[in-house]
Design a protein around this motif. Structure first.
Motif, PDB file in Angstrom:
ATOM      1  N   MET A 240       0.849  -1.179   0.000  1.00 35.67           N
ATOM      2  CA  MET A 240       0.000   0.000   0.000  1.00 35.67           C
ATOM      3  C   MET A 240       0.891   1.237   0.000  1.00 35.67           C
ATOM      4  O   MET A 240       1.823   1.337   0.777  1.00 35.67           O
ATOM      5  CB  MET A 240      -0.892  -0.020   1.233  1.00 35.67           C
ATOM      6  CG  MET A 240      -1.836   1.113   1.326  1.00 35.67           C
ATOM      7  SD  MET A 240      -3.270   0.493   2.188  1.00 35.67           S
ATOM      8  CE  MET A 240      -4.493   1.517   1.595  1.00 35.67           C
ATOM      9  N   THR A 241       0.601   2.180  -0.888  1.00 37.67           N
ATOM     10  CA  THR A 241       1.400   3.390  -1.013  1.00 37.67           C
ATOM     11  C   THR A 241       0.592   4.592  -0.570  1.00 37.67           C
ATOM     12  O   THR A 241      -0.607   4.493  -0.305  1.00 37.67           O
ATOM     13  CB  THR A 241       1.845   3.596  -2.476  1.00 37.67           C
ATOM     14  OG1 THR A 241       0.702   3.872  -3.255  1.00 37.67           O
ATOM     15  CG2 THR A 241       2.583   2.390  -3.006  1.00 37.67           C
ATOM     16  N   LEU A 242       1.258   5.733  -0.530  1.00 36.46           N
ATOM     17  CA  LEU A 242       0.575   6.976  -0.151  1.00 36.46           C
ATOM     18  C   LEU A 242      -0.558   7.314  -1.100  1.00 36.46           C
ATOM     19  O   LEU A 242      -1.584   7.845  -0.704  1.00 36.46           O
ATOM     20  CB  LEU A 242       1.575   8.139  -0.151  1.00 36.46           C
ATOM     21  CG  LEU A 242       2.583   8.185   0.975  1.00 36.46           C
ATOM     22  CD1 LEU A 242       3.606   9.271   0.689  1.00 36.46           C
ATOM     23  CD2 LEU A 242       1.898   8.462   2.289  1.00 36.46           C
ATOM     24  N   LEU A 243      -0.375   7.014  -2.362  1.00 36.25           N
ATOM     25  CA  LEU A 243      -1.375   7.386  -3.359  1.00 36.25           C
ATOM     26  C   LEU A 243      -2.599   6.488  -3.322  1.00 36.25           C
ATOM     27  O   LEU A 243      -3.615   6.814  -3.915  1.00 36.25           O
ATOM     28  CB  LEU A 243      -0.751   7.374  -4.755  1.00 36.25           C
ATOM     29  CG  LEU A 243       0.375   8.384  -4.944  1.00 36.25           C
ATOM     30  CD1 LEU A 243       0.940   8.280  -6.340  1.00 36.25           C
ATOM     31  CD2 LEU A 243      -0.091   9.791  -4.653  1.00 36.25           C
ATOM     32  N   ASP A 244      -2.517   5.366  -2.629  1.00 33.60           N
ATOM     33  CA  ASP A 244      -3.679   4.496  -2.514  1.00 33.60           C
ATOM     34  C   ASP A 244      -4.777   5.117  -1.667  1.00 33.60           C
ATOM     35  O   ASP A 244      -5.915   4.667  -1.691  1.00 33.60           O
ATOM     36  CB  ASP A 244      -3.273   3.142  -1.909  1.00 33.60           C
ATOM     37  CG  ASP A 244      -2.400   2.357  -2.869  1.00 33.60           C
ATOM     38  OD1 ASP A 244      -2.510   2.609  -4.083  1.00 33.60           O
ATOM     39  OD2 ASP A 244      -1.607   1.525  -2.405  1.00 33.60           O
ATOM     40  N   HIS A 245      -4.454   6.171  -0.921  1.00 35.37           N
ATOM     41  CA  HIS A 245      -5.444   6.833  -0.073  1.00 35.37           C
ATOM     42  C   HIS A 245      -6.268   7.863  -0.840  1.00 35.37           C
ATOM     43  O   HIS A 245      -7.166   8.468  -0.275  1.00 35.37           O
ATOM     44  CB  HIS A 245      -4.753   7.522   1.122  1.00 35.37           C
ATOM     45  CG  HIS A 245      -4.076   6.536   2.017  1.00 35.37           C
ATOM     46  ND1 HIS A 245      -4.770   5.641   2.791  1.00 35.37           N
ATOM     47  CD2 HIS A 245      -2.771   6.286   2.231  1.00 35.37           C
ATOM     48  CE1 HIS A 245      -3.911   4.890   3.466  1.00 35.37           C
ATOM     49  NE2 HIS A 245      -2.692   5.266   3.137  1.00 35.37           N
ATOM     50  N   ALA A 246      -5.963   8.054  -2.111  1.00 38.13           N
ATOM     51  CA  ALA A 246      -6.747   8.985  -2.924  1.00 38.13           C
ATOM     52  C   ALA A 246      -8.146   8.411  -3.111  1.00 38.13           C
ATOM     53  O   ALA A 246      -8.323   7.195  -3.160  1.00 38.13           O
ATOM     54  CB  ALA A 246      -6.075   9.194  -4.276  1.00 38.13           C
TER      55      ALA A 246
ATOM     56  N   ARG B 257       9.540   6.637  -2.009  1.00 34.42           N
ATOM     57  CA  ARG B 257      10.924   6.429  -2.459  1.00 34.42           C
ATOM     58  C   ARG B 257      11.281   7.438  -3.552  1.00 34.42           C
ATOM     59  O   ARG B 257      12.365   7.987  -3.567  1.00 34.42           O
ATOM     60  CB  ARG B 257      11.092   5.005  -2.957  1.00 34.42           C
ATOM     61  CG  ARG B 257      12.500   4.708  -3.418  1.00 34.42           C
ATOM     62  CD  ARG B 257      12.608   3.243  -3.854  1.00 34.42           C
ATOM     63  NE  ARG B 257      13.965   2.834  -3.952  1.00 34.42           N
ATOM     64  CZ  ARG B 257      14.727   2.472  -2.923  1.00 34.42           C
ATOM     65  NH1 ARG B 257      14.240   2.456  -1.711  1.00 34.42           N
ATOM     66  NH2 ARG B 257      15.976   2.124  -3.106  1.00 34.42           N
ATOM     67  N   TRP B 258      10.345   7.668  -4.486  1.00 35.14           N
ATOM     68  CA  TRP B 258      10.593   8.623  -5.557  1.00 35.14           C
ATOM     69  C   TRP B 258      10.855  10.015  -4.981  1.00 35.14           C
ATOM     70  O   TRP B 258      11.761  10.720  -5.422  1.00 35.14           O
ATOM     71  CB  TRP B 258       9.402   8.666  -6.518  1.00 35.14           C
ATOM     72  CG  TRP B 258       9.636   9.608  -7.660  1.00 35.14           C
ATOM     73  CD1 TRP B 258      10.239   9.319  -8.838  1.00 35.14           C
ATOM     74  CD2 TRP B 258       9.300  10.995  -7.693  1.00 35.14           C
ATOM     75  NE1 TRP B 258      10.300  10.457  -9.619  1.00 35.14           N
ATOM     76  CE2 TRP B 258       9.731  11.502  -8.937  1.00 35.14           C
ATOM     77  CE3 TRP B 258       8.688  11.873  -6.805  1.00 35.14           C
ATOM     78  CZ2 TRP B 258       9.557  12.820  -9.310  1.00 35.14           C
ATOM     79  CZ3 TRP B 258       8.515  13.190  -7.180  1.00 35.14           C
ATOM     80  CH2 TRP B 258       8.946  13.659  -8.415  1.00 35.14           C
ATOM     81  N   VAL B 259      10.058  10.420  -3.983  1.00 33.85           N
ATOM     82  CA  VAL B 259      10.233  11.739  -3.365  1.00 33.85           C
ATOM     83  C   VAL B 259      11.606  11.826  -2.711  1.00 33.85           C
ATOM     84  O   VAL B 259      12.340  12.801  -2.913  1.00 33.85           O
ATOM     85  CB  VAL B 259       9.111  12.035  -2.337  1.00 33.85           C
ATOM     86  CG1 VAL B 259       9.475  13.230  -1.471  1.00 33.85           C
ATOM     87  CG2 VAL B 259       7.799  12.289  -3.051  1.00 33.85           C
ATOM     88  N   ARG B 260      11.987  10.837  -1.922  1.00 39.11           N
ATOM     89  CA  ARG B 260      13.306  10.871  -1.262  1.00 39.11           C
ATOM     90  C   ARG B 260      14.430  10.939  -2.289  1.00 39.11           C
ATOM     91  O   ARG B 260      15.355  11.728  -2.163  1.00 39.11           O
ATOM     92  CB  ARG B 260      13.475   9.654  -0.357  1.00 39.11           C
ATOM     93  CG  ARG B 260      12.723   9.761   0.954  1.00 39.11           C
ATOM     94  CD  ARG B 260      13.141   8.672   1.934  1.00 39.11           C
ATOM     95  NE  ARG B 260      12.838   7.330   1.436  1.00 39.11           N
ATOM     96  CZ  ARG B 260      11.657   6.716   1.590  1.00 39.11           C
ATOM     97  NH1 ARG B 260      10.673   7.338   2.215  1.00 39.11           N
ATOM     98  NH2 ARG B 260      11.469   5.505   1.113  1.00 39.11           N
TER      99      ARG B 260
END
Length: 184
Positions: free
Chosen positions: A1-7, A66-69
């Protein structure tokens, strides 16, 4: 589950949802990396958003955190490299101004050419005297007099006569600009 799954609609994760989901992480990472890179955190954060918008056609990254970091660190490295190459203006070197423009350089070259041409048409010793005075070596009167084989005391009056002759010659060649409403 990623951050974008909360959209609300993960299948159509729009830019607004991506930004909302990633904003706290981008801000935190930028604040953490910016001091070591010598950058303003807001500038670093903005460059990360630009990178995200550049890849908008590819869709959001699979592992957004990971992409952001990785992107924040890459932009911080880029900022450090730029800071090493750039140096602030210290005020000791002359700033480029209107005198340094190509048009002025071309006009100056044309004026010097016209002056050299006029010098060659002067009578007697005048061409040699004025050429010596205009030499880039910035010679003294004693050195010029020695070079020309004349006394140092006579150099000043000869220079004055030669400059007067040059002034009259150039005044006859240069047409004075006409005032509006006067002349042809």
């Amino acid at each position: 589950m990623t951050l974008l799954d909360h959209a609300p609609d993960p299948a159509a994760a729009s830019t607004t949802h991506v930004v909302r989901a990633l904003q706290p992480l981008v801000r935190a990472e930028a604040r953490a990396e910016a001091p070591a890179a010598g950058l303003d955190p807001a500038d670093l954060e903005q460059s990360v958003w630009v990178r995200l918008l550049e890849r908008a056609a590819a869709g959001p990254p699979d592992d957004a955190a990971r992409w952001v970091r990785d992107t924040v660190r890459a932009e911080a490295r880029r900022g450090r490299r730029t800071a090493r190459r750039e140096r602030p203006y210290a005020g000791t070197e002359p700033a480029a101004g209107p005198a340094d423009c190509p048009e002025r350089a071309a006009l100056g070259a044309a004026e010097r050419l016209a002056l050299r041409s006029a010098l060659s048409r002067l009578p007697g010793r005048c061409p040699r005297v004025l050429e010596a005075l205009l030499a880039p070596g910035d010679l003294t009167y004693r050195e010029i007099a020695g070079e020309l084989g004349m006394s140092q005391g006579s150099l000043g009056p000869i220079r004055s006569r030669c400059l007067g002759c040059l002034r009259r010659m150039l005044a006859a060649e240069v047409v004075a600009p006409s005032v509006r409403g006067w002349g042809a």
